[in-house]
Structures are given as structure tokens and as C-alpha cells.
Design an enzyme around this catalytic site. Structure first.
Site, PDB file in Angstrom:
ATOM      1  N   LEU A 170       0.855  -1.183   0.000  1.00 14.93           N
ATOM      2  CA  LEU A 170       0.000   0.000   0.000  1.00 14.93           C
ATOM      3  C   LEU A 170       0.891   1.233   0.000  1.00 14.93           C
ATOM      4  O   LEU A 170       1.792   1.348   0.826  1.00 14.93           O
ATOM      5  CB  LEU A 170      -0.891   0.012   1.249  1.00 14.93           C
ATOM      6  CG  LEU A 170      -1.631   1.326   1.543  1.00 14.93           C
ATOM      7  CD1 LEU A 170      -2.690   1.610   0.472  1.00 14.93           C
ATOM      8  CD2 LEU A 170      -2.261   1.304   2.935  1.00 14.93           C
ATOM      9  N   CYS A 174       0.220   8.397  -2.951  1.00 14.44           N
ATOM     10  CA  CYS A 174       1.045   7.759  -3.987  1.00 14.44           C
ATOM     11  C   CYS A 174       1.570   8.710  -5.050  1.00 14.44           C
ATOM     12  O   CYS A 174       2.318   8.295  -5.936  1.00 14.44           O
ATOM     13  CB  CYS A 174       0.253   6.630  -4.658  1.00 14.44           C
ATOM     14  SG  CYS A 174      -1.210   7.192  -5.571  1.00 14.44           S
ATOM     15  N   SER A 197      -5.645  13.727  -4.668  1.00 13.83           N
ATOM     16  CA  SER A 197      -5.514  14.621  -5.813  1.00 13.83           C
ATOM     17  C   SER A 197      -6.154  13.991  -7.048  1.00 13.83           C
ATOM     18  O   SER A 197      -5.757  12.914  -7.493  1.00 13.83           O
ATOM     19  CB  SER A 197      -4.039  14.904  -6.095  1.00 13.83           C
ATOM     20  OG  SER A 197      -3.873  15.468  -7.386  1.00 13.83           O
ATOM     21  N   CYS A 357      12.913  26.708   0.853  1.00 14.17           N
ATOM     22  CA  CYS A 357      12.997  25.324   1.328  1.00 14.17           C
ATOM     23  C   CYS A 357      14.421  24.787   1.197  1.00 14.17           C
ATOM     24  O   CYS A 357      14.917  24.109   2.108  1.00 14.17           O
ATOM     25  CB  CYS A 357      12.029  24.440   0.550  1.00 14.17           C
ATOM     26  SG  CYS A 357      10.295  24.711   0.974  1.00 14.17           S
TER      27      CYS A 357
END
Length: 392
Positions: A170, A174, A197, A357
Site C-alpha cells: 500500500l 502515492c 488529488s 525550502c
């Protein structure tokens, strides 16, 4: 005059290198010794009250709206602000974090779609061909080959599981499916991916069909909390727990435990703050609504509290810094297309986000860690040493 005094106080000790600052009245000052390579230009006077209320939000919006210009290396500038002991970025007077919030399934869906459903065409402009939107793994630290590094990351994760052909996996969150489809094609696993999404869901479905993997791969457009009682032998989740919220982290790891078969193995890969959990108001408002970066102690506590055991941990901070630097280079190579499609404000916002970031990882303000977890005694069905993780 008061504003100038405040700005000088805020900026004069915030960088470990010389910086030129040009103010709204056209006058300039250099803070630090030497010739500056970076200039900050304030096109407008930003109220002191707004900066002290929330510096990251106010200055981020100032850059988006061209009230502030930065000439030179944005990443270096932000990294310097994190690095300097006297920087406003490290002062409690300026660092404001919004409260932790609980994420309902509906809120999580809206948050994820606001970021990932900008459009596959947008992400294709600056991600690599695998469409992998998470930290890569640079086996050769000097390479610019992001696709190779992303494929290496997928194999690094799957190899850590020590998977057996024919078993089930699983993938929670993803993405565009590269990890789950690699597990099916190259490792012989039966795979299930879940995403909130719609854009990702449609592309993964297409990839499954195009590769003829309908018998061994499926993708679900649903929340990980809607999976019922089904169990898998392996679970992966990459760049996911940053979206679940502090209040939901115990439930998230409890669900990982719940959905693992006896003696199952999970690899959870996520951004973590070693200094403690926090969220950035500017990023939360414009980039990742509902985002929360958990602290290391918090994560470990939630893992142990769920009944899972830790078999291995690996930090990949420098790998994410490098990933972001390449993403930003790709982004700016496509800047004209992005700006034509999304507008200048959006483009400036994303360029600032990628640089901020990268600087945050470079400075050690945030980290990314892979947690190898087992349901049952740690490492029970794994090899005795870590050497297996690096086998080709």
C-alpha cells in the site's frame, strides 16, 4: 526615521556576510564588512507592526507583490538568515507559527487539491520525467541527473522493505505513481495507491492502463482513513505525514499499524524538524494549506505509541537540499512559460518557496528522515545488517 532604525536593527546582524539594503527613499546601506554580492531592495515601506506580527508571512507577501526585490542568490540570503545567531529569523520576536489544527477528511481533501491539482502540466515543466515530487537520493552527490536520483530513491525505499515477490504493498499518498508502479513492475508486488488529488489519480490510472498492470495495480481517490480493515504486507508513504496535522499524527501511525499484516514492514519518508514541530504561516497560506512539520521527538513518540517498532532511521537532509536546487533551476528554465500561464505573482511565490525550502534544509532548520518500521519485533524478518539496503 523610526522605520529605518527598526529595519537596521532587524537586518544589520541577520547575515554572516555583507548585504546591501536599498530603502524606499532610494538610500542604501551595506551591513557587514566587504563587498556585498546580494542586495535587498524595499520598493515600499512595510509597516513595522506587520513584520513583528508575522515576519515570514509579511516578507513573503512583500516579495510576491514586488514590494521587496532581491538581487543575487535568494537561497544564500535565506540560508544566511537561518545561520546567523542574531538573525530575525531565529528571534522569538519575529518567528510566529500558526496554531496546530486538526484535519478532517474534507479539509485534507481541499488542502491537497489546492496544491497538487494546480495541474499536471505545471509540474511537468520542472519535475523530472518520473513526476516524482519528493526528495531524491543522490548516490553520486555531484550529479545533476534528477531522474536517475529519483529512480534511485524509489529503489532505496523498496529495497529497505526487503520485499518478497507476490506480496502486497500500500502506498499512502502515492503521488503520480512512480514508486507503486516500480514495485509492481520490478519487484513483483501487488500494489494499491491512495491519493486525494484528482490530477494524480487520473494520471496514475492512465499509467496503470498504459503499462498493462490492471491485474496487479490499483489507485484509489480517497483518504487513507477510508481504507476499512484491509491489510497489506508492506506500506510506503513518502512526503505524506506533513499533510496530516499534528493532531492526526497518532491516528496516521495507528492506521499504518492497522493496515499492516503480522510482521509487516513500512517505510515512512517525511520532512521532520529535529528542533521540534512548527508550521510557517506564509507557506501554510500560499503553498501547503494545513501543512505541519512535526518534531523528531513527536514523530518517534507517535510511532511507538501506535505499536510499531523502529528498525532503522536515515536522514536525507542534504539530498533534499540538492533536489530543491535542481527543481528551482528547472523552474527558472521554464519561468517564461510558467509566468505566461500562472502570472508573475504566482511565479515569484513559487521561486521564493523553492529557494526558501532549499535554504531551510541547507541550514538544518528542517530535515527529511526515512523511518523503517515493523509490526512486531524490530527487524524480525529483515537481514541482520544494513548492507542489504544497498544491494543492486
Amino acid at each position: 526615521m523610526l522605520e529605518k532604525t527598526f529595519y537596521k536593527m532587524m537586518l544589520s546582524k541577520s547575515f554572516p556576510f555583507p548585504v546591501k539594503v536599498t530603502y524606499w527613499d532610494g538610500k542604501s546601506e551595506v551591513y557587514g564588512n566587504g563587498t556585498p554580492e546580494i542586495e535587498i531592495v524595499f520598493n515600499e515601506k512595510i509597516p513595522i507592526s506587520a513584520i513583528t506580527k508575522n515576519a515570514s508571512l509579511t516578507l513573503g507577501e512583500g516579495y510576491m507583490d514586488k514590494k521587496i526585490e532581491i538581487h543575487g542568490d535568494i537561497q544564500k540570503l535565506i540560508m544566511g538568515a537561518y545561520e546567523s545567531a542574531d538573525s530575525f529569523m531565529r528571534s522569538s520576536k519575529f518567528r510566529k507559527f500558526i496554531p496546530k489544527t486538526k484535519h478532517t477528511e474534507k479539509q485534507s481533501e481541499e488542502d491537497v487539491q489546492s496544491h497538487y491539482d494546480i495541474g499536471n502540466d505545471f509540474y511537468k515543466l520542472w519535475l523530472d520525467p518520473t513526476m516524482t515530487y519528493s526528495c531524491a537520493y543522490f548516490e553520486d552527490g555531484n550529479t545533476d541527473d534528477l531522474e536517475k536520483a529519483q529512480i534511485a530513491k524509489v529503489h532505496h525505499i523498496l529495497n529497505k522493505l526487503h520485499p518478497e515477490k507476490g506480496k502486497t504493498l500500500l502506498d499512502i499518498g502515492c503521488g503520480w505513481g512512480t514508486l507503486m508502479l516500480t514495485a509492481a513492475k520490478e519487484y513483483g508486488l501487488k500494489v494499491t495507491g491512495v491519493t486525494l488529488s484528482e490530477e494524480q489519480y487520473k494520471l496514475v490510472q492512465k499509467r496503470i492502463y498504459d503499462d498493462g498492470l490492471e491485474d496487479v495495480a490499483e489507485v484509489k481517490l480517497e483518504d487513507y482513513r477510508e481504507l476499512g480493515d484491509q491489510k497489506w504486507d508492506y506500506i510506503t508513504s513518502v512526503g505524506m505525514f506533513e499533510h496530516v496535522g499534528s493532531e492526526n499524527l497518532p491516528e496516521y501511525f495507528a492506521d499504518v499499524y492497522k493496515h499492516l499484516n503480522r510482521d509487516g514492514v513500512a517505510l515512512i519518508h517525511g520532512i521532520t524538524r529535529q528542533q521540534g514541530g512548527a508550521t510557517n504561516a506564509w507557506i501554510n497560506k500560499y503553498i501547503f494549506p494545513g501543512g505541519y512539520i512535526p518534531g523528531l521527538q513527536e514523530i518517534v513518540g507517535d510511532i511507538v505509541g501506535s505499536g510499531l517498532q523502529i528498525a532503522d532511521m536515515e536522514t536525507l537532509r542534504r539530498h533534499y537540499q540538492r533536489t530543491l536546487e535542481i527543481w528551482d533551476k528547472n523552474f527558472n528554465n521554464a519561468r517564461e512559460q510558467i509566468q505566461d500561464k500562472m502570472g508573475e505573482r504566482f511565479t515569484r511565490m513559487w521561486d521564493m518557496y523553492l529557494n526558501a525550502c532549499a535554504a531551510s534544509f541547507e541550514s538544518g532548520n528542517i530535515d527529511v528522515i526515512q523511518y523503517l518500521l515493523t509490526k512486531g519485533p524490530s527487524g524480525k524478518n529483515l537481514p541482520m545488517t544494513r548492507n542489504y539496503m544497498l544491494e543492486k
